[in-house]
Design a protein around this motif. Structure first.
Motif, PDB file in Angstrom:
ATOM      1  N   GLY A   1      -8.215   8.837 -24.400  1.00 18.93           N
ATOM      2  CA  GLY A   1      -8.292  10.087 -25.161  1.00 18.93           C
ATOM      3  C   GLY A   1      -7.702  11.289 -24.445  1.00 18.93           C
ATOM      4  N   ALA A   2      -7.069  11.064 -23.288  1.00 16.08           N
ATOM      5  CA  ALA A   2      -6.450  12.192 -22.574  1.00 16.08           C
ATOM      6  C   ALA A   2      -5.028  12.417 -23.092  1.00 16.08           C
TER       7      ALA A   2
ATOM      8  N   SER B   1     -13.147  12.848 -12.462  1.00 11.81           N
ATOM      9  CA  SER B   1     -14.264  11.900 -12.485  1.00 11.81           C
ATOM     10  C   SER B   1     -14.649  11.439 -11.078  1.00 11.81           C
ATOM     11  N   ALA B   2     -15.720  10.629 -11.020  1.00 12.40           N
ATOM     12  CA  ALA B   2     -16.374  10.292  -9.754  1.00 12.40           C
ATOM     13  C   ALA B   2     -15.443   9.700  -8.706  1.00 12.40           C
ATOM     14  N   GLU B   3     -14.437   8.930  -9.122  1.00 12.12           N
ATOM     15  CA  GLU B   3     -13.587   8.258  -8.137  1.00 12.12           C
ATOM     16  C   GLU B   3     -12.552   9.171  -7.474  1.00 12.12           C
ATOM     17  N   ALA B   4     -12.432  10.405  -7.995  1.00 12.76           N
ATOM     18  CA  ALA B   4     -11.385  11.324  -7.505  1.00 12.76           C
ATOM     19  C   ALA B   4     -11.649  11.794  -6.077  1.00 12.76           C
ATOM     20  N   GLY B   5     -10.576  12.155  -5.397  1.00 14.33           N
ATOM     21  CA  GLY B   5     -10.681  12.805  -4.101  1.00 14.33           C
ATOM     22  C   GLY B   5     -11.030  14.271  -4.291  1.00 14.33           C
ATOM     23  N   GLY B   6     -11.441  14.941  -3.218  1.00 15.61           N
ATOM     24  CA  GLY B   6     -11.729  16.376  -3.280  1.00 15.61           C
ATOM     25  C   GLY B   6     -13.210  16.672  -3.262  1.00 15.61           C
ATOM     26  N   LEU B   7     -13.523  17.913  -3.650  1.00 17.40           N
ATOM     27  CA  LEU B   7     -14.907  18.388  -3.651  1.00 17.40           C
ATOM     28  C   LEU B   7     -15.650  17.746  -4.813  1.00 17.40           C
ATOM     29  N   ARG B   8     -16.801  17.146  -4.532  1.00 22.32           N
ATOM     30  CA  ARG B   8     -17.581  16.482  -5.572  1.00 22.32           C
ATOM     31  C   ARG B   8     -18.998  17.055  -5.568  1.00 22.32           C
ATOM     32  N   SER B   9     -19.781  16.709  -6.606  1.00 25.54           N
ATOM     33  CA  SER B   9     -21.189  17.092  -6.568  1.00 25.54           C
ATOM     34  C   SER B   9     -21.986  15.860  -6.141  1.00 25.54           C
ATOM     35  N   LEU B  10     -23.203  16.090  -5.631  1.00 28.61           N
ATOM     36  CA  LEU B  10     -24.036  14.946  -5.244  1.00 28.61           C
ATOM     37  C   LEU B  10     -24.902  14.461  -6.407  1.00 28.61           C
ATOM     38  N   ASN B  11     -24.751  15.114  -7.579  1.00 30.86           N
ATOM     39  CA  ASN B  11     -25.436  14.613  -8.778  1.00 30.86           C
ATOM     40  C   ASN B  11     -24.784  13.292  -9.142  1.00 30.86           C
ATOM     41  N   SER B  12     -25.480  12.487  -9.972  1.00 32.68           N
ATOM     42  CA  SER B  12     -24.817  11.245 -10.342  1.00 32.68           C
ATOM     43  C   SER B  12     -23.655  11.605 -11.258  1.00 32.68           C
ATOM     44  N   GLU B  13     -22.502  11.075 -10.952  1.00 31.12           N
ATOM     45  CA  GLU B  13     -21.282  11.429 -11.682  1.00 31.12           C
ATOM     46  C   GLU B  13     -20.738  10.202 -12.395  1.00 31.12           C
TER      47      GLU B  13
ATOM     48  N   ILE C   1      -7.294  17.264 -23.116  1.00 33.91           N
ATOM     49  CA  ILE C   1      -7.913  16.918 -21.844  1.00 33.91           C
ATOM     50  C   ILE C   1      -6.957  16.103 -20.972  1.00 33.91           C
ATOM     51  N   VAL C   2      -7.145  16.309 -19.670  1.00 36.09           N
ATOM     52  CA  VAL C   2      -6.300  15.706 -18.649  1.00 36.09           C
ATOM     53  C   VAL C   2      -7.215  14.842 -17.784  1.00 36.09           C
ATOM     54  N   ALA C   3      -6.884  13.567 -17.623  1.00 33.83           N
ATOM     55  CA  ALA C   3      -7.732  12.683 -16.811  1.00 33.83           C
ATOM     56  C   ALA C   3      -7.335  12.794 -15.342  1.00 33.83           C
TER      57      ALA C   3
ATOM     58  N   MET D   1     -13.394   6.071 -16.748  1.00 34.13           N
ATOM     59  CA  MET D   1     -13.548   5.205 -17.923  1.00 34.13           C
ATOM     60  C   MET D   1     -14.666   5.702 -18.852  1.00 34.13           C
ATOM     61  N   VAL D   2     -15.694   6.320 -18.280  1.00 40.55           N
ATOM     62  CA  VAL D   2     -16.821   6.817 -19.075  1.00 40.55           C
ATOM     63  C   VAL D   2     -16.597   8.271 -19.495  1.00 40.55           C
ATOM     64  N   LEU D   3     -16.206   9.101 -18.526  1.00 43.88           N
ATOM     65  CA  LEU D   3     -16.222  10.552 -18.754  1.00 43.88           C
ATOM     66  C   LEU D   3     -15.090  11.043 -19.663  1.00 43.88           C
ATOM     67  N   VAL D   4     -13.913  10.435 -19.549  1.00 40.72           N
ATOM     68  CA  VAL D   4     -12.788  10.936 -20.361  1.00 40.72           C
ATOM     69  C   VAL D   4     -13.058  10.750 -21.860  1.00 40.72           C
ATOM     70  N   PRO D   5     -13.404   9.530 -22.336  1.00 37.05           N
ATOM     71  CA  PRO D   5     -13.684   9.417 -23.773  1.00 37.05           C
ATOM     72  C   PRO D   5     -14.922  10.210 -24.203  1.00 37.05           C
ATOM     73  N   LEU D   6     -15.901  10.340 -23.295  1.00 43.45           N
ATOM     74  CA  LEU D   6     -17.111  11.105 -23.623  1.00 43.45           C
ATOM     75  C   LEU D   6     -16.749  12.563 -23.901  1.00 43.45           C
TER      76      LEU D   6
END
Ligand SMILES: Cc1cc2nc3c(=O)[nH]c(=O)nc-3n(C[C@H](O)[C@H](O)[C@H](O)COP(=O)(O)O)c2cc1C
Length: 296
Positions: A187-188, A138-150, A168-170, A154-159
């Motif tokens: 839900g992970a 998810s957005a808060e992670a370190g590493g390579l990200r996209s510049l799209n809105s992420e 799934i692994v959070a 809290m939102v992406l894992v249950p979604l």
């Protein structure tokens, strides 16, 4: 036992996040010895002998299961998978690229694959392509990200949990027992941890990098775009980066950053990759202590 734990074959569903081109057999073995799933990062390696050497080095330190991260843009991925399968690796993670062609190869080798995704749509496509599980980075992670809105963990894992049937692994923002427990509530079936393990005794990061994580304040990381691509790295905003960002003539910081300051000694311009969770990390400690606290 959860599906994920069956896939990993370890005691705790804690996967070590791969860190680009930084490999430390010592850290991989420490994670596996402590009950987690250590991962070699073979994605940025250009020759098979280096991969074999790393596997041998981990095997000298532990007989516990460990895996590897494959970066799909690397044309040698198929060859590396065969080497990993021959060495007894049962499960790999795959990232950066389409999973479509590689999953039949992974399955033919008798392995399982966990694909890393940054958004719901990619999660659905990865499952269609045959991924056995997903890492939701998810957005808060370190590493390579996209510049799209992420979206954040809290939102992406249950979604994603609402849309797919695979485990799934959070990943993103998990550094202690609070984050670990929250991941299951969302839900992970497990977590992938990057920044917290980077700030450990066994990590291959330089002392300067670890210090930057420990001293990082709230909001002290940011997304630095990579040239013209729609990609960015989440980095610690050092005084030098802050100065360059404030300068209206600045076009592309990525090209001016030093990605290997250990070799050049130019720590002022260093690209210290790390997640938002850095603000919560206040000490460098052994991997075993991190994992014991996490599962406590
Ligand atoms: C410096 C750095 C480099 C990373 N490189 C990779 C990589 O090569 N492949 C990958 O799948 N994830 C990579 N990641 C992401 C981590 O494996 C992990 O998913 C992420 O750090 C989890 O979020 P956290 O930092 O909040 O723990 C990287 C993370 C960092 C901090």
């Amino acid at each position: 036992m959860s599906e994920l734990l069956k896939m990993l074959g370890c005691r705790y569903p804690i996967i070590q996040g791969p860190i680009g081109m930084f490999n430390s057999p010592k850290m991989v073995a420490a994670v596996s010895e402590a009950g987690g799933y250590g991962l070699l990062a073979v994605g940025f390696i250009n020759d098979a002998d280096t991969v074999k050497g790393l596997i041998d080095d981990v095997r000298k330190l532990t007989d516990k299961p460990f895996g590897a991260n494959i970066v799909l843009m690397n044309p040698n991925s198929g060859e590396y998978l065969k080497i990993l399968a021959d060495a007894g690796v049962k499960t790999v993670t795959t990232s950066v690229g389409s999973p479509k062609d590689i999953y039949p190869v992974i399955h033919d080798l008798g392995m399982k694959g966990i694909h890393v995704v940054l958004a719901l749509q990619h999660a659905i496509s990865a499952v269609t392509a045959g991924a056995d599980a997903l890492v939701i980075a998810s957005a808060e992670a370190g590493g390579l990200r996209s510049l799209n809105s992420e979206s954040s963990t809290m939102v992406l894992v249950p979604l994603v949990a609402d849309h797919v049937k695979v485990p799934i692994v959070a990943a993103g923002g998990i550094a202690d027992s609070r984050g670990y427990k929250a991941a299951f509530a969302l839900g992970a079936e497990g977590v992938q941890v990057g920044t917290r393990f980077l700030a450990s005794d066994e990590s291959p990061a330089s002392e300067q990098w670890k210090k930057a994580i420990v001293e990082c304040p709230d909001g002290g990381t940011g997304l630095i775009p990579l040239g013209n691509m729609k990609l960015a790295n989440r980095l610690i905003i050092t005084p030098w980066i802050r100065e360059r960002l404030a300068d209206p003539s600045t076009k592309n910081i990525a090209d001016e950053l030093d990605r290997n300051p250990d070799a050049t000694g130019n720590y002022e311009r260093a690209a210290f990759g790390a997640g938002q969770i850095s603000a919560l990390i206040k000490d460098i400690k052994p991997i075993k202590a991190i994992i014991e606290e996490m599962v406590s």
